[in-house]
Write an enzyme that holds these catalytic residues in place. Structure first.
Site, PDB file in Angstrom:
ATOM      1  N   THR A 137      -0.891   9.617  -0.368  1.00 64.76           N
ATOM      2  CA  THR A 137      -1.334   8.234  -0.322  1.00 64.76           C
ATOM      3  C   THR A 137      -2.744   8.170   0.258  1.00 64.76           C
ATOM      4  O   THR A 137      -3.341   9.194   0.597  1.00 64.76           O
ATOM      5  CB  THR A 137      -0.399   7.376   0.558  1.00 64.76           C
ATOM      6  OG1 THR A 137      -0.583   7.740   1.936  1.00 64.76           O
ATOM      7  CG2 THR A 137       1.062   7.569   0.165  1.00 64.76           C
ATOM      8  N   LYS A 158      15.712   7.174  10.769  1.00 65.69           N
ATOM      9  CA  LYS A 158      15.979   7.397   9.343  1.00 65.69           C
ATOM     10  C   LYS A 158      17.358   8.031   9.139  1.00 65.69           C
ATOM     11  O   LYS A 158      18.032   7.738   8.141  1.00 65.69           O
ATOM     12  CB  LYS A 158      14.883   8.274   8.737  1.00 65.69           C
ATOM     13  CG  LYS A 158      13.524   7.589   8.631  1.00 65.69           C
ATOM     14  CD  LYS A 158      13.570   6.337   7.773  1.00 65.69           C
ATOM     15  CE  LYS A 158      12.180   5.787   7.490  1.00 65.69           C
ATOM     16  NZ  LYS A 158      12.214   4.534   6.700  1.00 65.69           N
ATOM     17  N   TYR A 213      11.457   8.301  14.919  1.00 69.93           N
ATOM     18  CA  TYR A 213      11.418   7.972  13.492  1.00 69.93           C
ATOM     19  C   TYR A 213      12.492   8.742  12.737  1.00 69.93           C
ATOM     20  O   TYR A 213      13.253   8.172  11.947  1.00 69.93           O
ATOM     21  CB  TYR A 213      10.030   8.294  12.939  1.00 69.93           C
ATOM     22  CG  TYR A 213       9.887   8.187  11.440  1.00 69.93           C
ATOM     23  CD1 TYR A 213       9.708   6.958  10.829  1.00 69.93           C
ATOM     24  CD2 TYR A 213       9.900   9.331  10.642  1.00 69.93           C
ATOM     25  CE1 TYR A 213       9.559   6.849   9.451  1.00 69.93           C
ATOM     26  CE2 TYR A 213       9.751   9.241   9.267  1.00 69.93           C
ATOM     27  CZ  TYR A 213       9.585   8.000   8.676  1.00 69.93           C
ATOM     28  OH  TYR A 213       9.439   7.912   7.312  1.00 69.93           O
ATOM     29  N   ASN A 236      11.385  -0.932   2.204  1.00 65.15           N
ATOM     30  CA  ASN A 236      10.383   0.118   2.276  1.00 65.15           C
ATOM     31  C   ASN A 236       9.588   0.102   3.581  1.00 65.15           C
ATOM     32  O   ASN A 236       9.129   1.145   4.038  1.00 65.15           O
ATOM     33  CB  ASN A 236       9.417  -0.002   1.093  1.00 65.15           C
ATOM     34  CG  ASN A 236       8.166   0.830   1.299  1.00 65.15           C
ATOM     35  OD1 ASN A 236       8.175   2.046   1.145  1.00 65.15           O
ATOM     36  ND2 ASN A 236       7.068   0.174   1.677  1.00 65.15           N
ATOM     37  N   ARG A 256       0.849  -1.192   0.000  1.00 66.07           N
ATOM     38  CA  ARG A 256       0.000   0.000   0.000  1.00 66.07           C
ATOM     39  C   ARG A 256       0.884   1.242   0.000  1.00 66.07           C
ATOM     40  O   ARG A 256       2.092   1.175   0.250  1.00 66.07           O
ATOM     41  CB  ARG A 256      -0.933   0.029   1.211  1.00 66.07           C
ATOM     42  CG  ARG A 256      -0.212   0.157   2.545  1.00 66.07           C
ATOM     43  CD  ARG A 256      -1.188   0.195   3.700  1.00 66.07           C
ATOM     44  NE  ARG A 256      -0.490   0.380   4.969  1.00 66.07           N
ATOM     45  CZ  ARG A 256      -1.083   0.449   6.147  1.00 66.07           C
ATOM     46  NH1 ARG A 256      -2.403   0.330   6.224  1.00 66.07           N
ATOM     47  NH2 ARG A 256      -0.383   0.634   7.248  1.00 66.07           N
TER      48      ARG A 256
END
Length: 253
Positions: free
Chosen positions: A182, A152, A148, A82, A19
């Site tokens: 999205t 990253k 997060y 991903n 998705r």
């Protein structure tokens, strides 16, 4: 010089490719002629791709995933890490367990998958390519998603480190992705009006589409990027207009 993005017959694993951005990446590799395997924690049907249920934070499940791909298709040419993400949570109130899970998914899981893939790719005469999907959150303050952003940032460093360790057979690159439209955009940016307002802050005037991110992943995995390794391609539409420009009442920078 032959220049092509054709990945006809290449065996590609896209984690979380079911998705949003992940699905855009899956579609892009399918369009390039690749055989695509994707995975997620819960069963999902992805047209034209092979789905395997897997929690990429679990080393045993990751090992089984990669072993199964090689047993079925005979090789593994490309991995796109991903799977990732984080809900909004201010660092002052989030639990240690919450922070641990975020770092585990966004940094340690890509390392686990990459290790398993590299073990296979190093035995192949053609080697392989790994693409890590990072974020602009790792390059700027990330309030509300601090763990997060830190993960990253770590993923960006991991990308360059593995590119050195695993050369020359395996190329490792990354994508620092900005804002993408999205099916879950409303969770981050609110109503349609909010999404449009956020889009106006991007120099290109819009959010990226998942397919545009997918095209960049295909480029990094393709022969066209055969001399690119240890790089992180920024995919953010020009970034963010500096706040001082809106606050300023004139003059020059």
């Amino acid at each position: 010089m032959l220049v092509e993005l054709d990945l006809d017959g290449a065996v590609v694993l896209v984690t979380g490719g079911v998705r949003g951005v992940g699905l855009g990446i899956t579609r892009a590799f399918l369009a390039a002629g690749a055989v695509v395997v994707t995975c997620a924690r819960r069963p999902v049907s992805v047209p034209d791709a092979t789905f395997v249920q897997c929690d990429v934070r679990d080393a045993e499940q990751v090992s089984s995933l990669v072993t199964g791909i090689v047993e079925r298709f005979g090789r593994l040419d490309v991995v796109v890490n991903n799977a990732g993400g984080a809900p909004f949570a201010l660092a002052s109130g989030a639990s240690p367990r919450f922070h641990s899970k975020i770092v585990e998914l966004n940094l340690l899981a890509p390392l686990l998958v990459s290790q398993a893939a590299n073990a296979v790719m190093q035995t192949q005469s053609s080697g392989g390519a790994i693409v890590n999907v990072s974020s602009v959150s790792g390059r700027r303050p990330s309030p509300g998603t601090a763990a997060y952003g830190a993960a990253k940032a770590g993923l960006d460093n991991l990308t360059s480190s593995l590119a050195v360790e695993w050369a020359p057979l395996v190329r490792v690159n990354g994508l620092a992705v900005g804002m993408v439209r999205t099916e879950q955009s409303h969770l981050h940016y609110g109503s349609e009006a909010g999404i449009e307002a956020v889009a106006r802050t991007v120099p290109l005037g819009r959010l990226a589409s998942p397919d545009e991110v997918g095209a960049c992943a295909v480029f990094l995995a393709s022969p066209l990027a055969s001399y690119v390794s240890g790089a992180t391609l920024v995919v953010h539409g020009g970034g963010e207009v500096p706040a001082f420009l809106a606050a300023s009442d004139g003059g020059s920078s």
